[in-house]
Design a protein around this motif. Structure first.
Motif, PDB file in Angstrom:
ATOM      1  N   PHE A   8       6.487  12.731  17.270  1.00  0.00           N
ATOM      2  CA  PHE A   8       5.358  11.793  17.185  1.00  0.00           C
ATOM      3  C   PHE A   8       4.117  12.582  16.769  1.00  0.00           C
ATOM      4  CE2 PHE A   8       8.205   9.828  20.362  1.00  0.00           C
ATOM      5  CZ  PHE A   8       8.426   8.604  19.745  1.00  0.00           C
ATOM      6  N   ARG A  14       1.005  13.747  14.567  1.00  0.00           N
ATOM      7  CA  ARG A  14       0.076  13.318  13.523  1.00  0.00           C
ATOM      8  C   ARG A  14      -0.327  14.533  12.715  1.00  0.00           C
ATOM      9  NH1 ARG A  14      -4.051  11.019  17.719  1.00  0.00           N
ATOM     10  NH2 ARG A  14      -3.155  12.836  18.718  1.00  0.00           N
ATOM     11  N   LYS A  35      11.591   5.167  17.556  1.00  0.00           N
ATOM     12  CA  LYS A  35      10.714   5.920  16.656  1.00  0.00           C
ATOM     13  C   LYS A  35      10.248   5.037  15.484  1.00  0.00           C
ATOM     14  CE  LYS A  35       8.824   8.764  13.956  1.00  0.00           C
ATOM     15  NZ  LYS A  35       7.763   9.685  14.024  1.00  0.00           N
ATOM     16  N   ASN A  54       6.223   3.594  14.591  1.00  0.00           N
ATOM     17  CA  ASN A  54       5.496   3.747  13.327  1.00  0.00           C
ATOM     18  C   ASN A  54       5.246   2.395  12.663  1.00  0.00           C
ATOM     19  OD1 ASN A  54       5.149   6.427  13.571  1.00  0.00           O
ATOM     20  ND2 ASN A  54       6.475   7.047  11.888  1.00  0.00           N
ATOM     21  N   LEU A  67       2.342   0.663  14.448  1.00  0.00           N
ATOM     22  CA  LEU A  67       1.029   1.221  14.098  1.00  0.00           C
ATOM     23  C   LEU A  67       0.603   0.747  12.711  1.00  0.00           C
ATOM     24  CD1 LEU A  67       1.482   4.843  15.495  1.00  0.00           C
ATOM     25  CD2 LEU A  67      -0.033   3.065  16.408  1.00  0.00           C
ATOM     26  N   ASN A  89      -8.685   0.256  12.278  1.00  0.00           N
ATOM     27  CA  ASN A  89      -9.726   0.520  11.284  1.00  0.00           C
ATOM     28  C   ASN A  89      -9.293   0.005   9.917  1.00  0.00           C
ATOM     29  OD1 ASN A  89     -11.535   1.747  13.045  1.00  0.00           O
ATOM     30  ND2 ASN A  89     -10.409   3.679  12.909  1.00  0.00           N
ATOM     31  N   GLY A  94      -6.201   1.432   3.683  1.00  0.00           N
ATOM     32  CA  GLY A  94      -4.816   1.253   4.143  1.00  0.00           C
ATOM     33  C   GLY A  94      -4.162   2.567   4.509  1.00  0.00           C
ATOM     34  N   TYR A  95      -2.916   2.454   4.968  1.00  0.00           N
ATOM     35  CA  TYR A  95      -2.197   3.645   5.411  1.00  0.00           C
ATOM     36  C   TYR A  95      -1.454   4.312   4.256  1.00  0.00           C
ATOM     37  CZ  TYR A  95       1.876   0.519   5.429  1.00  0.00           C
ATOM     38  OH  TYR A  95       2.850  -0.366   5.057  1.00  0.00           O
ATOM     39  N   GLY A  96      -1.259   5.633   4.383  1.00  0.00           N
ATOM     40  CA  GLY A  96      -0.447   6.390   3.431  1.00  0.00           C
ATOM     41  C   GLY A  96       0.262   7.484   4.182  1.00  0.00           C
ATOM     42  N   CYS A 146       4.962   9.473   6.330  1.00  0.00           N
ATOM     43  CA  CYS A 146       5.753   8.774   7.353  1.00  0.00           C
ATOM     44  C   CYS A 146       5.718   7.257   7.228  1.00  0.00           C
ATOM     45  CB  CYS A 146       5.292   9.192   8.736  1.00  0.00           C
ATOM     46  SG  CYS A 146       5.749  10.880   9.088  1.00  0.00           S
ATOM     47  N   PHE A 183      -4.368  11.822   2.213  1.00  0.00           N
ATOM     48  CA  PHE A 183      -4.037  10.473   2.721  1.00  0.00           C
ATOM     49  C   PHE A 183      -4.813  10.119   3.980  1.00  0.00           C
ATOM     50  CE2 PHE A 183      -1.300  10.462   6.509  1.00  0.00           C
ATOM     51  CZ  PHE A 183      -0.950  11.796   6.627  1.00  0.00           C
ATOM     52  N   LYS A 184      -5.399  11.153   4.612  1.00  0.00           N
ATOM     53  CA  LYS A 184      -6.293  10.943   5.757  1.00  0.00           C
ATOM     54  C   LYS A 184      -7.068  12.245   5.949  1.00  0.00           C
ATOM     55  CE  LYS A 184      -3.407  12.520   9.537  1.00  0.00           C
ATOM     56  NZ  LYS A 184      -2.878  12.255  10.845  1.00  0.00           N
TER      57      LYS A 184
HETATM   58  C1  UDX Z   1       2.056   9.135  11.737  1.00  0.00           C
HETATM   59  C2  UDX Z   1       2.180   8.775  13.240  1.00  0.00           C
HETATM   60  O1  UDX Z   1       0.880   8.571  13.808  1.00  0.00           O
HETATM   61  C3  UDX Z   1       2.945   9.847  13.983  1.00  0.00           C
HETATM   62  O2  UDX Z   1       3.099   9.474  15.332  1.00  0.00           O
HETATM   63  C4  UDX Z   1       4.291   9.965  13.280  1.00  0.00           C
HETATM   64  O3  UDX Z   1       5.178  10.747  13.945  1.00  0.00           O
HETATM   65  C5  UDX Z   1       4.092  10.403  11.847  1.00  0.00           C
HETATM   66  O4  UDX Z   1       3.336   9.402  11.199  1.00  0.00           O
HETATM   67  P1  UDX Z   1       0.453  10.636  10.263  1.00  0.00           P
HETATM   68  O5  UDX Z   1       1.243  10.167   9.087  1.00  0.00           O
HETATM   69  O6  UDX Z   1       0.135  12.084  10.371  1.00  0.00           O
HETATM   70  O7  UDX Z   1       1.210  10.268  11.637  1.00  0.00           O
HETATM   71  O8  UDX Z   1      -0.932   9.861  10.222  1.00  0.00           O
HETATM   72  P2  UDX Z   1      -1.732   8.809  11.118  1.00  0.00           P
HETATM   73  O9  UDX Z   1      -2.858   9.503  11.777  1.00  0.00           O
HETATM   74  O10 UDX Z   1      -0.844   7.999  11.953  1.00  0.00           O
HETATM   75  O11 UDX Z   1      -2.342   7.894   9.955  1.00  0.00           O
HETATM   76  C6  UDX Z   1      -1.489   7.242   9.025  1.00  0.00           C
HETATM   77  C7  UDX Z   1      -2.283   6.508   7.966  1.00  0.00           C
HETATM   78  O12 UDX Z   1      -2.913   5.366   8.517  1.00  0.00           O
HETATM   79  C8  UDX Z   1      -3.401   7.324   7.307  1.00  0.00           C
HETATM   80  O13 UDX Z   1      -3.377   7.083   5.914  1.00  0.00           O
HETATM   81  C9  UDX Z   1      -4.674   6.790   7.938  1.00  0.00           C
HETATM   82  O14 UDX Z   1      -5.792   6.921   7.099  1.00  0.00           O
HETATM   83  C10 UDX Z   1      -4.290   5.320   8.132  1.00  0.00           C
HETATM   84  N1  UDX Z   1      -5.051   4.628   9.190  1.00  0.00           N
HETATM   85  C11 UDX Z   1      -4.939   5.034  10.494  1.00  0.00           C
HETATM   86  C12 UDX Z   1      -5.851   3.530   8.875  1.00  0.00           C
HETATM   87  O15 UDX Z   1      -5.957   3.132   7.697  1.00  0.00           O
HETATM   88  N2  UDX Z   1      -6.502   2.870   9.879  1.00  0.00           N
HETATM   89  C13 UDX Z   1      -6.414   3.242  11.185  1.00  0.00           C
HETATM   90  O16 UDX Z   1      -7.026   2.586  12.043  1.00  0.00           O
HETATM   91  C14 UDX Z   1      -5.611   4.364  11.500  1.00  0.00           C
END
Ligand code: UDX
Length: 447
Positions: free
Chosen positions: A163, A165, A218, A222, A225, A265, A269-271, A274, A333-334
């Motif tokens: 898990f 990050r 697992k 993900n 989230l 937030n 978006g997410y990238g 994972c 990506f973050k």
């Molecule tokens: C993630 C999981 O958090 C971790 O537990 C898992 O094992 C691997 O994948 P990670 O990929 O390192 O970790 O990044 P994380 O901090 O979770 O962020 C993922 C993406 O979501 C990023 O692109 C981030 O910018 C985006 N994000 C996160 C948002 O857009 N808004 C939010 O509120 C939170």
């Protein structure tokens, strides 16, 4: 960095795959007192590690691997079968990339298990650390039985998902909220308890389940989230239309302990490596099991729409994109990582370029990786260089240093004073004070 005291009897641990997860796992195991060998088929990577060089940027990892904590307890090797000789625990940390169908490609997992099994004549637990679909352990057991012609009483399979990050992986690994172990045999649970004893004694909760439950949990984490992020992004679209403020809506939601503020937030978006891959694999697994998990399709659709929504804002601000210069602040990506895999920011760069805009970019850590990924993106050494002559700056990754920018200087070097904030980093008073037209996410623009 805090340290975890090594207690109990050291075990012999092999970690197959020295990517993000593998190296953090190997370093953690050595730091808590075990004897560890990290294995990778990539010889040049092993040579770099043997030379004390970390192959990627992850805060605290260099110190974890080569610092004072695990002296002499961590070595590196290339051949799995020879390296696992005498191991009590073998972690499989190889990549599980998505196939074109979305399904996880488990070729490397199978190969790692086969090669490890061939070298294990004593009692050992083979642990899935890489994220794999539920049911993989069953396949692994079959593989071990084939290697050993059926007699595998000395081998057990366990699921122990990570898990971690990125950017906080070392901290997450040494001080996790919980450690999840799925197994079948009592002795496998016992070995895993001994392995993690220093970390559980320091307060981490150990959750033990059957193996399929651990595998599925697992993916469930993900996907959930990602679902939260997409929910926030859908709300952002709604707030933009209704004239409400998505940040305030998220705060209200987050103040309910049943919901929680984290991962609400809205933005680009997410990238990362994972979420996008795991959601596809989870969706695909559900289909194979005969369940139509359409909710996950919506999560993906809303996430893709988040990038398009920023393009719409830039177009709204600039009218025609063809003769304009845009500057992207943040390419990873973050924040806190140099990883650009599935970076929403680079997706945005590619789309802006496709729409005819010139695009510059700045990132404190990910510039080289970004340049390789999107060659048409002009990488600049400072944010001010990137913004020079730009008609619009887009905040695409919320690195802390962007909040400290000299806004007067930024305003001065730009062709038009316009900021599209894809991560809601700035506030209205600062934007107003420096005369910017401001296009945030899920909140009213300042024009
Ligand atoms: C993630 C999981 O958090 C971790 O537990 C898992 O094992 C691997 O994948 P990670 O990929 O390192 O970790 O990044 P994380 O901090 O979770 O962020 C993922 C993406 O979501 C990023 O692109 C981030 O910018 C985006 N994000 C996160 C948002 O857009 N808004 C939010 O509120 C939170």
């Amino acid at each position: 960095m805090h340290t975890v005291a090594s207690t109990g009897e050291p075990l012999r641990v092999a970690v197959v795959g020295t990517g993000h997860v593998g190296l953090v796992t190997a370093g953690t195991m050595a730091a808590i007192g075990h004897h560890v060998v990290g294995v990778d088929s990539d010889r040049s990577k092993i040579e770099r590690l043997e030379g004390g060089e970390c192959p990627f940027f992850e805060p605290g990892l260099h110190e974890l691997l080569f610092g004072r904590q695990g002296p002499g307890r961590l070595e590196f090797a290339t051949g799995t079968t020879a390296a696992v000789d005498g191991a009590d625990v073998v972690f499989i940390c190889v990549g599980t990339p998505a196939r074109a169908t979305g399904e996880a490609n488990l070729v490397a997992v199978e190969q790692a298990a086969r090669e490890a099994a061939a070298g294990l004549s004593g009692r050992a637990v083979i642990v899935e650390k890489s994220t794999v679909p539920a049911g993989t352990a069953h396949r692994l057991r079959q593989t071990l039985a084939r290697v050993w012609r059926g007699s595998i009483d000395h081998l057990a399979v366990a699921s122990n998902p990570e898990f971690l990050r990125e950017g906080r992986a070392v901290e997450d690994s040494l001080f996790p909220d919980r450690i999840l172990v799925g197994a079948e045999e009592d002795w496998a649970f016992e070995t895993m308890r001994r392995l993690y004893q220093p970390i559980t004694e320091a307060g981490a909760r150990l959750i033990e389940t059957d193996i399929t439950t651990a595998e599925l949990a697992k993916h469930a984490c993900n996907a959930y989230l990602a679902l939260k992020i997409s929910y926030a992004n859908a709300l952002a679209r709604l707030c933009e239309r209704a004239g409400a403020d998505v940040e305030a809506v998220a705060d209200v939601m987050g103040s309910d302990a049943r919901i929680g503020r984290q991962f609400l937030n809205a933005g680009l978006g997410y990238g990362g490596y994972c979420f996008p891959k795991d959601i596809q694999a989870f969706r695909r697994l559900a289909s194979e099991l005969g369940y139509d998990f359409g909710l996950l399709d919506e999560v993906v659709r809303i996430n893709e729409d988040a990038v398009e929504s920023v393009i719409d804002k830039v177009r709204e601000a600039l009218w025609n994109l063809e003769d304009k210069r845009t500057a992207l602040f943040g390419l990873s990506f973050k924040p806190g990582t140099d990883d650009v895999r599935f970076s929403p920011s680079l997706k945005l760069a590619a789309r802006l370029i496709e729409e005819g805009a010139a695009c510059t970019g700045y990132d404190p850590e990910a510039a080289d990786n970004a340049a390789r990924e999107v060659p048409a993106l002009e990488i600049c050494p400072t944010p001010y260089e990137a913004a020079r002559g730009a008609h619009c700056v887009v905040i695409s990754t919320e690195w802390e240093e962007f909040a400290q920018l000299d806004l007067a200087k930024l305003q001065e070097v730009m062709a038009y004073p316009i900021i599209a904030d894809g991560r809601n980093l700035f506030d209205y008073p600062a934007m107003r004070a420096h005369g910017f037209a401001y296009y945030p996410t899920g909140r009213a623009p300042l024009t």
